[in-house]
Design an enzyme around this catalytic site. Structure first.
Site, PDB file in Angstrom:
ATOM      1  N   GLN A 263      -9.615  -4.412   7.262  1.00 27.02           N
ATOM      2  CA  GLN A 263      -8.708  -3.897   7.680  1.00 27.02           C
ATOM      3  C   GLN A 263      -9.583  -2.493   8.671  1.00 27.02           C
ATOM      4  O   GLN A 263      -8.895  -1.838   9.351  1.00 27.02           O
ATOM      5  CB  GLN A 263      -7.654  -3.214   7.619  1.00 27.02           C
ATOM      6  CG  GLN A 263      -6.784  -4.662   7.376  1.00 27.02           C
ATOM      7  CD  GLN A 263      -5.447  -4.808   7.037  1.00 27.02           C
ATOM      8  OE1 GLN A 263      -4.812  -4.101   8.228  1.00 27.02           O
ATOM      9  NE2 GLN A 263      -5.223  -4.259   5.589  1.00 27.02           N
TER      10      GLN A 263
ATOM     11  N   ASP B 218      -4.477   8.362   2.651  1.00 27.23           N
ATOM     12  CA  ASP B 218      -4.153   7.120   3.243  1.00 27.23           C
ATOM     13  C   ASP B 218      -5.116   6.625   4.122  1.00 27.23           C
ATOM     14  O   ASP B 218      -5.567   7.852   5.005  1.00 27.23           O
ATOM     15  CB  ASP B 218      -1.846   7.228   3.595  1.00 27.23           C
ATOM     16  CG  ASP B 218      -2.503   6.104   4.290  1.00 27.23           C
ATOM     17  OD1 ASP B 218      -2.446   5.029   3.490  1.00 27.23           O
ATOM     18  OD2 ASP B 218      -0.894   5.873   4.859  1.00 27.23           O
ATOM     19  N   GLU B 219      -5.091   5.455   4.655  1.00 28.69           N
ATOM     20  CA  GLU B 219      -5.907   5.143   5.417  1.00 28.69           C
ATOM     21  C   GLU B 219      -7.022   5.045   5.896  1.00 28.69           C
ATOM     22  O   GLU B 219      -7.642   5.219   6.682  1.00 28.69           O
ATOM     23  CB  GLU B 219      -5.206   4.920   6.818  1.00 28.69           C
ATOM     24  CG  GLU B 219      -3.466   4.132   7.685  1.00 28.69           C
ATOM     25  CD  GLU B 219      -4.046   2.676   7.669  1.00 28.69           C
ATOM     26  OE1 GLU B 219      -4.959   2.154   6.943  1.00 28.69           O
ATOM     27  OE2 GLU B 219      -2.940   2.269   7.177  1.00 28.69           O
TER      28      GLU B 219
ATOM     29  N   LYS C 141       0.916  -1.298   0.189  1.00 23.88           N
ATOM     30  CA  LYS C 141       0.061  -0.085   0.167  1.00 23.88           C
ATOM     31  C   LYS C 141       0.696   1.234  -0.420  1.00 23.88           C
ATOM     32  O   LYS C 141       0.660   1.966  -0.602  1.00 23.88           O
ATOM     33  CB  LYS C 141      -1.202   0.392   1.194  1.00 23.88           C
ATOM     34  CG  LYS C 141      -1.695   1.015   1.695  1.00 23.88           C
ATOM     35  CD  LYS C 141      -2.426   0.793   2.552  1.00 23.88           C
ATOM     36  CE  LYS C 141      -1.418   1.201   4.269  1.00 23.88           C
ATOM     37  NZ  LYS C 141      -1.113   2.576   4.826  1.00 23.88           N
ATOM     38  N   THR C 142       2.006   1.026   1.438  1.00 28.48           N
ATOM     39  CA  THR C 142       2.772   2.401   1.099  1.00 28.48           C
ATOM     40  C   THR C 142       3.180   2.069   0.212  1.00 28.48           C
ATOM     41  O   THR C 142       4.080   3.799  -0.935  1.00 28.48           O
ATOM     42  CB  THR C 142       3.384   2.223   2.044  1.00 28.48           C
ATOM     43  OG1 THR C 142       2.508   2.363   3.403  1.00 28.48           O
ATOM     44  CG2 THR C 142       3.950   3.572   2.035  1.00 28.48           C
TER      45      THR C 142
ATOM     46  N   ARG D  52      -1.052 -10.095  10.286  1.00 31.17           N
ATOM     47  CA  ARG D  52       0.258 -10.239  10.714  1.00 31.17           C
ATOM     48  C   ARG D  52       1.412 -10.942  10.613  1.00 31.17           C
ATOM     49  O   ARG D  52       2.847 -10.609  10.987  1.00 31.17           O
ATOM     50  CB  ARG D  52       0.755  -9.288  12.450  1.00 31.17           C
ATOM     51  CG  ARG D  52      -0.837  -8.590  13.105  1.00 31.17           C
ATOM     52  CD  ARG D  52      -0.728  -7.271  12.024  1.00 31.17           C
ATOM     53  NE  ARG D  52      -1.592  -7.109  10.760  1.00 31.17           N
ATOM     54  CZ  ARG D  52      -1.804  -6.368   9.529  1.00 31.17           C
ATOM     55  NH1 ARG D  52      -0.636  -5.385   9.859  1.00 31.17           N
ATOM     56  NH2 ARG D  52      -2.391  -6.743   8.962  1.00 31.17           N
TER      57      ARG D  52
END
Length: 682
Positions: free
Chosen positions: A243, A212-213, A33-34, A589
């Site tokens: 998420q 973002d997010e 994503k980043t 994770r």
């Protein structure tokens, strides 16, 4: 240009190149994503020549903003003017510095923090629990409610009082030229909403906006973004509906799911290639999240290939669970795994206590992330201090901690006066309060408080006497006498603190059951050995809540507390879909191995409870069980579909029909209800 695209897959490249119009990048866990968002920013600046000053990238934490800024600048020409990449609150601060004069306010305002906010509220009204008032004022501001509107909406006398405090609080902020964190966004939106010319000018300045997010945005943040898009539709948001785990603090999953309704002609890109986890881990994560209905739908595909199957640990109780996990971790460490590559995750903080003790016994160093160790928590220290004073009335250190808990009207100065007078008299503070004439005490503290202190020492003596007859009943006598749970009434994290106290009470009863002849002193000694673990230097494994783990990754992950009531939390207004998303976040994770643990019983709320295995085991395809699970329909309202007889149509409704799903479909004006298994997506 090559530098920007060299590490991107095809989906990421497509998302980066789609610079015009509204864009939703649905980025699964571990899907880069980043990398995608910073590459898109670099492409805007370096690839198509958009001036940096015409871009705005918003995120949620300073840490994320710093990382994204560094990574994007590494991809572009160093001579380029740096783009504005910051948190929502930082943007609000910069905006207000230039524009707050339009609200007849000076731009040399000061931003107050949460502690300042609470101090101001307490000064206005100390009768109502300050954390509750602070939380409600925050809610009002994020809902754009004025004090008058808050008062009109108040459904009880208590909330009318809170609305009055809100009014006084706002007056105080205005008079002293202060703003709080919520104002940074609320006042920014207010200015843009009330000044069309300013909204147009600001929107023309920021021609390309990225967020973002996006799944973590609330209603007010959405409204602010829409104002920033007054003159264009160049909005790109990146996030993962699977998420979205912050509903409890105002995040609205609807923002990402209905992005195409808020911003017209949206293009959606799905990043499904996962660079983090092995195939078996993604298989259970995909299977679990597929049961959610409120999602846009995607499936993570591992780029790392196969690995160990997801393991499960079944234990009789939390102590056995702790032993088994410690044994597994020791094996990993012995095989050469670095401690920092191992994490233990849990849904409810109170579960950390038994695992902490198990790790201590096994000599495994650990770090508790995002929280204090169980015995370092204020509410547990208070309880231990009460026990210490009951067993040793001359323990001035412990007495000072509890002398005003629950509140007995004693300030710091009053306690210091008592301590000094006791020292001059050659007595402990307890003895001094007990033996000193009431008139002398009244010269040190107020008359009412002097009587309260006398009552306090009498109660300590009463509890000490009672415990001689029954150690097991001690906790009940202590709570009934001092009402210690009232200390945290109205506290923002009241529920967590009460759960921790119940856990401690249960721990005490369990100790007395297994050591019937033990005294309170022996219990305290046992605690000291466990709670005063030396601060470990160097390598440690990590323990944290699932919420705290979001955005992190570890080679080996253990998820504990996989029982109904713990993961998922059920009842009391809990959201099963958000619980499932928490499970999904926990699973994803893990890079190499994932171990899911459940116990058949635990101490909870002060007593041992038998527990059912989490339904998530079944839903993730890890076992058969008595819980019936239903797969989510792959269809949602608005989908274009085909039927072999009726042809193409659009879904206008989804409902349950036995164990199947029934779709209401509009076939060119003709409405039909048909079972989902007879329909295919276009």
């Amino acid at each position: 240009m090559e530098k920007i695209f060299e590490k991107l897959n095809e989906s990421q490249k497509s998302a980066v190149k789609q610079t015009e119009g509204s864009v939703l990048i649905l980025a699964g866990a571990g899907s880069g994503k980043t990398t995608t968002i910073v590459s898109r920013l670099a492409y805007l600046l370096e690839g198509i020549g958009i001036p940096a000053s015409n871009t705005l990238t918003l995120t949620f934490t300073n840490k994320a903003a710093k990382e994204m800024k560094e990574r994007s600048l590494a991809l572009i020409n160093s001579n380029t003017y740096p783009p504005l990449l910051c948190t929502f609150h930082k943007f609000g601060l910069l905006f207000l510095k230039f524009n707050i004069h339009l609200l007849d306010r000076k731009n040399n305002f000061v931003v107050i923090d949460t502690d300042d906010k609470k101090r101001i509220i307490k000064k206005i009204n100390s009768e109502i629990a300050t954390p509750l008032v602070a939380s409600e004022i925050s809610r009002y501001k994020n809902s754009l409610l004025s004090p008058d509107e808050a008062y009109k909406q108040a459904e009880s006398y208590n909330y009318q009082q809170i609305a009055k405090v809100y009014e006084e609080y706002e007056k105080y902020l205005n008079e002293n030229n202060l703003v709080d964190f919520d104002d940074l966004i609320a006042l920014t939106y207010k200015l843009l909403d009330e000044n069309e010319e300013l909204a147009i000018k600001t929107s023309q300045k920021y021609q390309y906006i990225m967020v973002d997010e996006y799944q973590d945005t609330n209603e007010l943040q959405l409204k602010l973004i829409q104002k920033l898009c007054t003159t264009h539709n160049n909005i790109c948001v990146v996030g993962d509906d699977d998420q979205s785990i912050y509903g409890w603090r105002g995040a609205n999953i609807r923002n990402i799911i209905e992005f195409d309704k808020d911003f017209s002609d949206a293009t959606i890109f799905k990043l499904e290639q996962n660079y983090r986890s092995r195939e078996p881990i993604l298989k259970v994560a995909n299977a679990l999240i597929e049961h959610n209905r409120s999602r846009l739908g995607k499936k993570l595909i591992s780029t790392r290939g196969s690995g160990d199957d997801v393991a499960t640990i079944n234990s009789n109780d939390e102590n056995e669970e702790a032993r088994k996990i410690a044994t597994n971790i020791n094996k990993l460490l012995a095989s050469g795994v670095d401690a920092h590559d191992i994490a233990i995750l849990y849904r409810v903080n109170v579960l950390s206590r038994s695992i902490e003790e198990g790790l201590n016994r096994a000599g495994i160093p650990y770090k508790l992330v995002g929280g204090l160790r169980f015995y370092d928590r204020a509410e547990i220290k208070d309880l231990i201090s009460y026990i210490r004073v009951v067993t040793n009335i001359h323990d001035d250190f412990s007495l000072k901690r509890i002398i005003n808990k629950p509140k007995r009207g004693l300030g710091k100065a009053s306690v210091e006066k008592i301590e000094l007078s006791a020292y001059e008299s050659g007595l402990s503070m307890f003895e001094y309060i007990k033996t000193t004439d009431i008139k002398v005490l009244e010269s040190l503290v107020r008359k009412k408080n002097a009587n309260t202190l006398k009552e306090f020492v009498q109660n300590i003596e009463y509890v000490a006497q009672e415990v001689k007859d029954s150690t097991y009943e001690f906790i009940d006598i202590l709570e009934d006498t001092f009402h210690l749970k009232n200390i945290y009434k109205g506290h923002q994290d009241e529920q967590d603190k009460l759960l921790n106290m119940d856990e401690f009470y249960g721990l005490f009863r369990d100790y007395v059951k297994t050591h019937p002849e033990a005294s309170l002193d022996e219990f305290l000694n046992e605690l000291t050995l466990q709670s005063e673990q030396d601060q470990v230097e160097g390598e440690s494994i990590y323990m944290m809540s699932i919420h705290a783990s979001k955005g992190l990754e570890f080679s080996h992950v253990f998820v504990i507390g996989m029982e109904e009531g713990f993961l998922p939390i059920v009842g009391d207004g809990s959201d099963l879909e958000e619980e499932r998303r928490l499970g999904y976040v926990a699973f994803t994770r893990a890079k190499d191995t994932l171990t899911l643990s459940h116990a058949q019983s635990r101490f909870y709320k002060g007593r041992r409870s038998d527990l059912d295995k989490s339904r998530f085991f079944n839903e993730a395809g890890l076992c058969e069980g008595s819980l019936k699970v239903e797969k989510n329909t792959a269809f949602k309202k608005g989908d274009l579909v085909r039927h072999k007889v009726f042809g193409a149509g659009r879904v206008i409704g989804v409902s349950k029909s036995g164990r199947e799903f029934k779709l209401s479909i509009n076939f060119a004006g003709m409405k039909k209800d048909i079972l989902a298994s007879f329909i295919e997506k276009l």
